[in-house]
Design a protein around this motif. Structure first.
Motif, PDB file in Angstrom:
ATOM      1  N   ILE A  41       0.962  -1.197   0.177  1.00 53.27           N
ATOM      2  CA  ILE A  41       0.012   0.157   0.038  1.00 53.27           C
ATOM      3  C   ILE A  41       0.862   1.161   0.034  1.00 53.27           C
ATOM      4  O   ILE A  41       1.445   1.483   1.005  1.00 53.27           O
ATOM      5  CB  ILE A  41      -0.893   0.103   1.149  1.00 53.27           C
ATOM      6  N   VAL A  42       0.818   2.093  -0.908  1.00 55.32           N
ATOM      7  CA  VAL A  42       1.670   3.279  -1.337  1.00 55.32           C
ATOM      8  C   VAL A  42       0.986   4.362  -1.259  1.00 55.32           C
ATOM      9  O   VAL A  42      -0.146   4.417  -1.695  1.00 55.32           O
ATOM     10  CB  VAL A  42       2.489   2.921  -2.790  1.00 55.32           C
ATOM     11  N   ARG A  56      -8.315   7.455  -1.475  1.00 56.05           N
ATOM     12  CA  ARG A  56      -8.965   6.554  -2.192  1.00 56.05           C
ATOM     13  C   ARG A  56      -7.674   5.663  -2.930  1.00 56.05           C
ATOM     14  O   ARG A  56      -6.506   6.317  -2.930  1.00 56.05           O
ATOM     15  CB  ARG A  56      -9.659   7.361  -3.458  1.00 56.05           C
ATOM     16  N   VAL A  57      -8.165   4.495  -3.495  1.00 55.06           N
ATOM     17  CA  VAL A  57      -7.106   3.848  -4.269  1.00 55.06           C
ATOM     18  C   VAL A  57      -7.155   4.271  -5.684  1.00 55.06           C
ATOM     19  O   VAL A  57      -8.325   4.531  -6.348  1.00 55.06           O
ATOM     20  CB  VAL A  57      -7.507   2.226  -4.327  1.00 55.06           C
ATOM     21  N   GLN A  58      -5.970   4.896  -6.169  1.00 53.72           N
ATOM     22  CA  GLN A  58      -5.917   5.562  -7.529  1.00 53.72           C
ATOM     23  C   GLN A  58      -5.634   4.643  -8.549  1.00 53.72           C
ATOM     24  O   GLN A  58      -6.013   4.615  -9.735  1.00 53.72           O
ATOM     25  CB  GLN A  58      -4.887   6.679  -7.493  1.00 53.72           C
ATOM     26  N   GLU A  59      -4.810   3.366  -8.099  1.00 52.73           N
ATOM     27  CA  GLU A  59      -4.393   2.552  -8.954  1.00 52.73           C
ATOM     28  C   GLU A  59      -3.938   1.193  -8.200  1.00 52.73           C
ATOM     29  O   GLU A  59      -3.416   1.308  -7.167  1.00 52.73           O
ATOM     30  CB  GLU A  59      -3.196   2.900  -9.785  1.00 52.73           C
ATOM     31  N   ALA A  60      -4.313   0.029  -8.821  1.00 49.64           N
ATOM     32  CA  ALA A  60      -4.049  -1.059  -8.222  1.00 49.64           C
ATOM     33  C   ALA A  60      -3.674  -2.368  -9.348  1.00 49.64           C
ATOM     34  O   ALA A  60      -4.239  -2.259 -10.625  1.00 49.64           O
ATOM     35  CB  ALA A  60      -5.137  -1.752  -7.446  1.00 49.64           C
ATOM     36  N   ALA A  61      -2.711  -3.070  -8.951  1.00 49.67           N
ATOM     37  CA  ALA A  61      -2.015  -3.803 -10.214  1.00 49.67           C
ATOM     38  C   ALA A  61      -1.154  -4.916  -9.523  1.00 49.67           C
ATOM     39  O   ALA A  61      -0.659  -4.616  -8.502  1.00 49.67           O
ATOM     40  CB  ALA A  61      -1.452  -3.099 -11.155  1.00 49.67           C
ATOM     41  N   THR A  62      -0.529  -5.692 -10.561  1.00 52.00           N
ATOM     42  CA  THR A  62       0.461  -6.656 -10.152  1.00 52.00           C
ATOM     43  C   THR A  62       1.818  -5.556  -9.910  1.00 52.00           C
ATOM     44  O   THR A  62       2.064  -4.738 -10.351  1.00 52.00           O
ATOM     45  CB  THR A  62       0.871  -7.664 -10.870  1.00 52.00           C
ATOM     46  N   ALA A  63       2.893  -5.815  -8.973  1.00 51.28           N
ATOM     47  CA  ALA A  63       3.973  -5.059  -8.905  1.00 51.28           C
ATOM     48  C   ALA A  63       4.738  -4.991 -10.258  1.00 51.28           C
ATOM     49  O   ALA A  63       5.142  -3.658 -10.638  1.00 51.28           O
ATOM     50  CB  ALA A  63       5.009  -5.864  -7.821  1.00 51.28           C
ATOM     51  N   GLN A  64       4.590  -5.984 -11.070  1.00 51.33           N
ATOM     52  CA  GLN A  64       5.594  -5.919 -12.294  1.00 51.33           C
ATOM     53  C   GLN A  64       4.670  -5.018 -13.218  1.00 51.33           C
ATOM     54  O   GLN A  64       5.285  -4.201 -13.909  1.00 51.33           O
ATOM     55  CB  GLN A  64       5.627  -7.336 -12.625  1.00 51.33           C
ATOM     56  N   GLY A  65       3.327  -5.223 -13.224  1.00 52.19           N
ATOM     57  CA  GLY A  65       2.487  -4.238 -14.052  1.00 52.19           C
ATOM     58  C   GLY A  65       2.569  -3.013 -13.758  1.00 52.19           C
ATOM     59  O   GLY A  65       2.623  -2.188 -14.735  1.00 52.19           O
ATOM     60  N   LEU A  66       2.500  -2.735 -12.584  1.00 54.22           N
ATOM     61  CA  LEU A  66       2.626  -1.182 -12.122  1.00 54.22           C
ATOM     62  C   LEU A  66       3.795  -0.605 -12.366  1.00 54.22           C
ATOM     63  O   LEU A  66       3.999   0.347 -13.255  1.00 54.22           O
ATOM     64  CB  LEU A  66       2.783  -1.232 -10.611  1.00 54.22           C
ATOM     65  N   PHE A  67       4.953  -1.124 -12.387  1.00 59.25           N
ATOM     66  CA  PHE A  67       6.354  -0.555 -12.575  1.00 59.25           C
ATOM     67  C   PHE A  67       6.555  -0.615 -14.076  1.00 59.25           C
ATOM     68  O   PHE A  67       7.196   0.246 -14.713  1.00 59.25           O
ATOM     69  CB  PHE A  67       7.585  -1.339 -11.874  1.00 59.25           C
ATOM     70  N   GLU A  68       6.131  -1.582 -14.891  1.00 67.45           N
ATOM     71  CA  GLU A  68       6.264  -1.722 -16.375  1.00 67.45           C
ATOM     72  C   GLU A  68       5.558  -0.811 -17.091  1.00 67.45           C
ATOM     73  O   GLU A  68       5.913   0.038 -18.030  1.00 67.45           O
ATOM     74  CB  GLU A  68       6.099  -3.149 -16.832  1.00 67.45           C
ATOM     75  N   SER A  69       4.054  -0.563 -16.568  1.00 67.70           N
ATOM     76  CA  SER A  69       3.272   0.428 -17.381  1.00 67.70           C
ATOM     77  C   SER A  69       2.175   0.988 -16.442  1.00 67.70           C
ATOM     78  O   SER A  69       1.190   0.756 -16.277  1.00 67.70           O
ATOM     79  CB  SER A  69       2.442  -0.329 -18.316  1.00 67.70           C
ATOM     80  N   ASP A 116       3.833  -8.424  -4.011  1.00 68.34           N
ATOM     81  CA  ASP A 116       3.478  -9.240  -5.270  1.00 68.34           C
ATOM     82  C   ASP A 116       2.219  -8.287  -6.217  1.00 68.34           C
ATOM     83  O   ASP A 116       2.326  -8.280  -7.293  1.00 68.34           O
ATOM     84  CB  ASP A 116       2.530 -10.545  -4.840  1.00 68.34           C
ATOM     85  N   ARG A 117       1.616  -7.567  -5.295  1.00 65.97           N
ATOM     86  CA  ARG A 117       0.741  -6.712  -5.736  1.00 65.97           C
ATOM     87  C   ARG A 117       0.588  -5.287  -5.081  1.00 65.97           C
ATOM     88  O   ARG A 117       1.260  -5.201  -3.854  1.00 65.97           O
ATOM     89  CB  ARG A 117      -1.066  -6.921  -5.875  1.00 65.97           C
ATOM     90  N   VAL A 118       0.165  -4.269  -5.667  1.00 65.69           N
ATOM     91  CA  VAL A 118       0.536  -3.017  -5.160  1.00 65.69           C
ATOM     92  C   VAL A 118      -0.828  -2.012  -5.486  1.00 65.69           C
ATOM     93  O   VAL A 118      -1.420  -2.137  -6.372  1.00 65.69           O
ATOM     94  CB  VAL A 118       1.330  -2.247  -5.990  1.00 65.69           C
ATOM     95  N   ALA A 119      -1.424  -1.475  -4.156  1.00 59.94           N
ATOM     96  CA  ALA A 119      -2.377  -0.356  -4.349  1.00 59.94           C
ATOM     97  C   ALA A 119      -1.875   0.857  -4.239  1.00 59.94           C
ATOM     98  O   ALA A 119      -1.006   1.162  -3.287  1.00 59.94           O
ATOM     99  CB  ALA A 119      -3.257  -0.835  -3.366  1.00 59.94           C
ATOM    100  N   VAL A 120      -1.919   1.988  -4.974  1.00 57.67           N
ATOM    101  CA  VAL A 120      -1.340   3.258  -4.483  1.00 57.67           C
ATOM    102  C   VAL A 120      -2.724   4.172  -4.475  1.00 57.67           C
ATOM    103  O   VAL A 120      -3.612   4.389  -4.800  1.00 57.67           O
ATOM    104  CB  VAL A 120      -0.924   3.989  -6.008  1.00 57.67           C
ATOM    105  N   MET A 121      -2.429   4.955  -3.137  1.00 55.05           N
ATOM    106  CA  MET A 121      -3.528   5.488  -2.453  1.00 55.05           C
ATOM    107  C   MET A 121      -3.269   7.409  -2.603  1.00 55.05           C
ATOM    108  O   MET A 121      -1.960   7.364  -2.338  1.00 55.05           O
ATOM    109  CB  MET A 121      -3.653   5.018  -1.093  1.00 55.05           C
ATOM    110  N   TYR A 122      -4.288   7.804  -2.829  1.00 57.21           N
ATOM    111  CA  TYR A 122      -4.110   9.503  -2.871  1.00 57.21           C
ATOM    112  C   TYR A 122      -5.218   9.752  -2.580  1.00 57.21           C
ATOM    113  O   TYR A 122      -6.395   9.544  -2.921  1.00 57.21           O
ATOM    114  CB  TYR A 122      -3.605   9.897  -3.925  1.00 57.21           C
TER     115      TYR A 122
END
Length: 335
Positions: free
Chosen positions: A40-41, A233-246, A224-230
């Motif tokens: 959770i970032v 609210r959750v603004q983005e949620a994805a696998t860690a690889q998917g988040l950093f790649e795109s 393994d997965r990441v949820a970005v909060m701001y």
């Protein structure tokens, strides 16, 4: 999702203060899967910690909570304290950010560890409890565990105190561990050791971990997965690889651009900063909370209503009216 061990549904947390209502968390829906590490970032004040303190029943008295936090078929938010005590510390445990505010300086480590163990298992003998406690201290790499077990918190280093907190949280073999900034204020070497311990324990015990952090490097290495909060609210949620790649959300992209890189040329590449300030959650923006700071915001759209969290691709969700991630990157680079 079918393999979720803990599910948050439309979780909203507001705090009544003398200055007005603080809308800390606003409609968070998120799943923690079995045997995964979920990161959770977000910046300070984004609602990360409050989101996960709610299922533990650890919010301040001035909090109003709605929604659901479903674990083992029960909504934890609806349980009485006595019922929650049967789950908290046994099936779900938490490691807090600052060990010195959580450990009692007047009580020995032995007393504090055994108290939690024997509270949940009154039948265990003192001798067996001591044996289990010392074994757990050894497992989290505290040297000379038998001697340290008899000491007081101030006699341990910061890294040892954080390992002690992990040991205490795992004594009753929980299914879920919530770790709130477990490496804050520790030097890089100790941070790496703590993260290695968490990964090893997660694999050994098959438990799920929620790792709350502001450090994208920790997320990339551990989760393994990441949820970005701001803005609550959750603004983005994805696998860690998917988040950093795109990355798909302008806020996620801005966070990545603001992260120091080893390969960057210090003389020619200045560290990017996100302009402006996080929103005042007493008077949050009517639309997307990131609108005032977003370099690619659409006036008349982004500032009217918050975008829903929608699927962009498999296991990748984003709350943004912009649909082309590559175009966002190009536009952001030229602002």
């Amino acid at each position: 999702m079918s393999n979720a061990i803990l599910s948050l549904r439309d979780l909203t947390i507001h705090f009544k203060t003398p200055d007005g209502m603080v809308k800390a968390v606003n409609g968070v829906t998120l799943d923690l899967q079995e045997q995964e590490i979920l990161g959770i970032v977000g910046e300070s004040g984004s609602g990360k910690s409050q989101t996960w303190m709610a299922p533990m029943g650890l919010l301040a008295d001035n909090a109003t909570v709605t929604g659901q936090a479903v674990f083992d078929g029960q909504n934890l938010l609806a349980l009485k304290p006595q019922e929650l005590n049967k789950i908290r510390g046994t099936k779900i445990s938490m490691v807090f950010q600052d060990p010195m505010t959580c450990l009692n300086p007047y009580l020995s480590i032995a007393v504090q560890m055994m108290e939690g163990l024997r509270f949940h298992d009154p039948s265990i003998s003192k001798r067996e409890a001591e044996k289990r406690c010392v074994a757990m201290l050894e497992r989290v790499a505290i040297p000379d565990a038998s001697r340290r077990f008899r000491q007081y918190p101030h006699e341990l280093s910061g890294g040892m105190r954080q390992r002690l907190m992990i040991a205490m949280a795992l004594l009753n073999d929980p299914q879920v561990l919530i770790a709130d900034e477990p490496t804050t204020a520790l030097d890089v070497t100790i941070q790496a050791q703590i993260l290695d311990i968490l990964r090893e324990l997660q694999r050994e015990r098959g438990m799920s971990i929620v790792l709350i952090t502001h450090d994208l490097g920790v997320v990339a290495e551990t989760c393994d997965r990441v949820a970005v909060m701001y803005g609550g609210r959750v603004q983005e949620a994805a696998t860690a690889q998917g988040l950093f790649e795109s990355p798909q959300h302008p806020y996620t992209i801005a966070l990545m651009q603001a992260t120091p890189r080893v390969e960057a040329d210090a003389e020619t590449q200045r560290l990017a900063a996100i302009p402006g300030q996080p929103p005042n959650m007493r008077v949050p923006p009517p639309g997307c909370a990131f609108f005032p700071r977003c370099p690619v915001a659409i006036k008349g759209t982004c500032d009217v209503s918050p975008p829903p969290l929608e699927a962009r691709r498999d296991q990748h969700f984003c709350a943004c009216y912009k649909s082309d991630a590559q175009q966002i990157l190009k536009e952001a680079e030229h602002v």
